[in-house]
Design a protein around this motif. Structure first.
Motif, PDB file in Angstrom:
ATOM      1  N   ILE A 135       0.854  -1.188   0.000  1.00 42.73           N
ATOM      2  CA  ILE A 135       0.000   0.000   0.000  1.00 42.73           C
ATOM      3  C   ILE A 135       0.891   1.241   0.000  1.00 42.73           C
ATOM      4  O   ILE A 135       1.549   1.557   0.993  1.00 42.73           O
ATOM      5  N   ILE A 136       0.927   1.939  -1.122  1.00 44.58           N
ATOM      6  CA  ILE A 136       1.732   3.153  -1.233  1.00 44.58           C
ATOM      7  C   ILE A 136       0.896   4.352  -0.789  1.00 44.58           C
ATOM      8  O   ILE A 136      -0.236   4.540  -1.247  1.00 44.58           O
ATOM      9  N   GLN A 137       1.445   5.177   0.101  1.00 48.90           N
ATOM     10  CA  GLN A 137       0.752   6.347   0.591  1.00 48.90           C
ATOM     11  C   GLN A 137       1.693   7.540   0.628  1.00 48.90           C
ATOM     12  O   GLN A 137       2.908   7.393   0.538  1.00 48.90           O
ATOM     13  N   ALA A 138       1.110   8.722   0.737  1.00 48.64           N
ATOM     14  CA  ALA A 138       1.895   9.947   0.626  1.00 48.64           C
ATOM     15  C   ALA A 138       2.843  10.143   1.800  1.00 48.64           C
ATOM     16  O   ALA A 138       3.948  10.658   1.635  1.00 48.64           O
ATOM     17  N   SER A 139       2.430   9.752   2.991  1.00 47.76           N
ATOM     18  CA  SER A 139       3.264   9.947   4.171  1.00 47.76           C
ATOM     19  C   SER A 139       3.516   8.615   4.857  1.00 47.76           C
ATOM     20  O   SER A 139       2.705   7.687   4.766  1.00 47.76           O
ATOM     21  N   GLY A 140       4.647   8.530   5.536  1.00 36.78           N
ATOM     22  CA  GLY A 140       4.981   7.303   6.233  1.00 36.78           C
ATOM     23  C   GLY A 140       5.530   6.243   5.288  1.00 36.78           C
ATOM     24  O   GLY A 140       5.830   6.502   4.125  1.00 36.78           O
ATOM     25  N   THR A 141       5.625   5.032   5.802  1.00 42.60           N
ATOM     26  CA  THR A 141       6.150   3.927   5.001  1.00 42.60           C
ATOM     27  C   THR A 141       5.053   3.334   4.126  1.00 42.60           C
ATOM     28  O   THR A 141       3.885   3.687   4.259  1.00 42.60           O
ATOM     29  N   SER A 142       5.448   2.452   3.240  1.00 39.20           N
ATOM     30  CA  SER A 142       4.489   1.745   2.390  1.00 39.20           C
ATOM     31  C   SER A 142       4.400   0.306   2.885  1.00 39.20           C
ATOM     32  O   SER A 142       5.229  -0.533   2.518  1.00 39.20           O
ATOM     33  N   PRO A 143       3.433   0.001   3.757  1.00 47.05           N
ATOM     34  CA  PRO A 143       3.361  -1.343   4.349  1.00 47.05           C
ATOM     35  C   PRO A 143       3.074  -2.418   3.302  1.00 47.05           C
ATOM     36  O   PRO A 143       2.392  -2.177   2.307  1.00 47.05           O
ATOM     37  N   ILE A 144       3.630  -3.598   3.554  1.00 45.86           N
ATOM     38  CA  ILE A 144       3.383  -4.750   2.688  1.00 45.86           C
ATOM     39  C   ILE A 144       2.720  -5.832   3.534  1.00 45.86           C
ATOM     40  O   ILE A 144       3.323  -6.364   4.464  1.00 45.86           O
ATOM     41  N   VAL A 168       0.225  -3.961  -6.007  1.00 45.68           N
ATOM     42  CA  VAL A 168       0.594  -2.618  -5.547  1.00 45.68           C
ATOM     43  C   VAL A 168      -0.605  -1.689  -5.682  1.00 45.68           C
ATOM     44  O   VAL A 168      -1.097  -1.453  -6.788  1.00 45.68           O
ATOM     45  N   LEU A 169      -1.063  -1.163  -4.543  1.00 43.57           N
ATOM     46  CA  LEU A 169      -2.195  -0.242  -4.502  1.00 43.57           C
ATOM     47  C   LEU A 169      -1.739   1.108  -3.951  1.00 43.57           C
ATOM     48  O   LEU A 169      -0.674   1.194  -3.319  1.00 43.57           O
ATOM     49  N   THR A 170      -2.519   2.142  -4.185  1.00 40.52           N
ATOM     50  CA  THR A 170      -2.259   3.440  -3.562  1.00 40.52           C
ATOM     51  C   THR A 170      -3.404   3.777  -2.625  1.00 40.52           C
ATOM     52  O   THR A 170      -4.569   3.464  -2.903  1.00 40.52           O
ATOM     53  N   TYR A 171      -3.049   4.418  -1.509  1.00 39.47           N
ATOM     54  CA  TYR A 171      -4.029   4.768  -0.478  1.00 39.47           C
ATOM     55  C   TYR A 171      -4.116   6.284  -0.374  1.00 39.47           C
ATOM     56  O   TYR A 171      -3.097   6.966  -0.205  1.00 39.47           O
ATOM     57  N   HIS A 172      -5.322   6.804  -0.498  1.00 39.58           N
ATOM     58  CA  HIS A 172      -5.541   8.252  -0.519  1.00 39.58           C
ATOM     59  C   HIS A 172      -6.451   8.653   0.641  1.00 39.58           C
ATOM     60  O   HIS A 172      -7.599   8.206   0.722  1.00 39.58           O
TER      61      HIS A 172
END
Length: 306
Positions: free
Chosen positions: A248-257, A269-273
């Motif tokens: 989960i790719i997000q603007a702030s913080g890490t990208s948890p798997i 691979v997803l993006t979180y808004h």
């Protein structure tokens, strides 16, 4: 709506119109309530609780509307066929089919109009505030994706965004062929099968207490049968059931798997808004940067399940 105002219209059209008007009014009321909640000055902990409450309110409203529309749909078709039979016996079957097609067409047109209105609202917000949290978030996510040769692939914000994003990823990698309902079923089954482990991460948004038996069953029902928004628990469930890591790719913080122990060659691979839409968080899918063709194709693909 009074009896005098509606007596000249067929009963099924009066009911359909009243339900549509009421749903529209309730959505506006919920939006106003959410806007008021977001304007309140609260600390970080309270804001998280407030966001959870917003998600719950949205899910409950969407679930109730879906059930009411489904209940309204079933009784309306039979009377119409009976009416056509009385009016014209020779054209009975054909007239009934035409009525059903007409009603389905009205629903499609209404859905298309709502989608256009939502897109127009998003564009209006963007033009009014170029420095909005949404714009800043989108820019940051786009930068992260670009550095990895990826681009965002839009899916509709209809409560199924997580499942449609995962469905798109599975299709892109040619791993599985699942529709949205299948993915919801997989997630609900996993949650029920692993209740003893997951229950400690599932709390009542109002009290903060761990879900009771009835609350847990209701939660699983909503995952399986409604457009309830999916979150980390559902991501973990699907990662485990599909044997696919989900990043989960997000603007702030890490990208948890989630599911990091699974085969990374099957990673989704997803993006979180957090700020994409006023009514809450949103998930999108991703594609190779050079293959990105914009949001329309993503919306069309996800709409096939509706």
């Amino acid at each position: 709506m009074s009896g005098d105002a509606t007596e000249n219209f067929p009963a099924d059209e009066r009911e359909e119109e009243s339900i549509s008007d009421r749903h529209r009014k309730e959505k506006k009321e919920l939006l106003a309530k959410i806007q008021a909640m977001k304007k309140a000055k609260v600390d970080k902990k309270k804001r998280k609780e407030m966001q959870d409450e917003i998600v719950r309110l949205e899910a409950e409203l969407e679930a109730r509307h879906a059930e009411e529309l489904k209940a309204d749909e079933l009784p309306n078709e039979s009377p119409s066929v009976a009416l056509n039979t009385e009016q014209n016996t020779a054209d009975d079957d054909e007239t009934g089919k035409q009525f059903k097609v007409s009603k389905a067409q009205r629903r499609r047109e209404k859905k298309l109009q709502e989608q256009k209105e939502r897109e127009a609202q998003i564009k209006a917000e963007e033009s009014c505030n170029k420095n909005s949290p949404r714009i800043a978030e989108d820019k940051k996510i786009a930068e992260i994706l670009a550095a990895r040769g990826l681009a965002s692939f839009n899916v509709p914000a209809d409560g199924d965004c997580l499942y449609n994003a995962i469905k798109h990823q599975l299709g892109r990698l040619s791993i599985f062929q699942y529709d949205t309902a299948d993915l919801r079923q997989l997630a609900a089954d996993y949650i029920e099968d692993n209740k003893d482990t997951l229950i400690f991460y599932m709390s009542n948004p109002e009290t903060g207490d761990i879900l009771g038996e009835d609350e847990f069953n209701k939660y699983c029902f909503q995952v399986r049968n409604t457009k309830a928004w999916g979150g980390e628990i559902e991501i973990k469930a699907l990662s485990s059931r599909l044997k696919c890591p989900i990043e989960i790719i997000q603007a702030s913080g890490t990208s948890p798997i989630h599911g990091a122990g699974e085969d990374m060659g099957r990673k989704l691979v997803l993006t979180y808004h957090r700020h994409m839409y006023r009514l809450g968080e949103h998930y999108n899918s991703t594609v190779a940067a050079q293959a990105n063709t914009g949001g329309d194709s993503g919306d069309d693909e996800a709409d096939k399940d509706d």
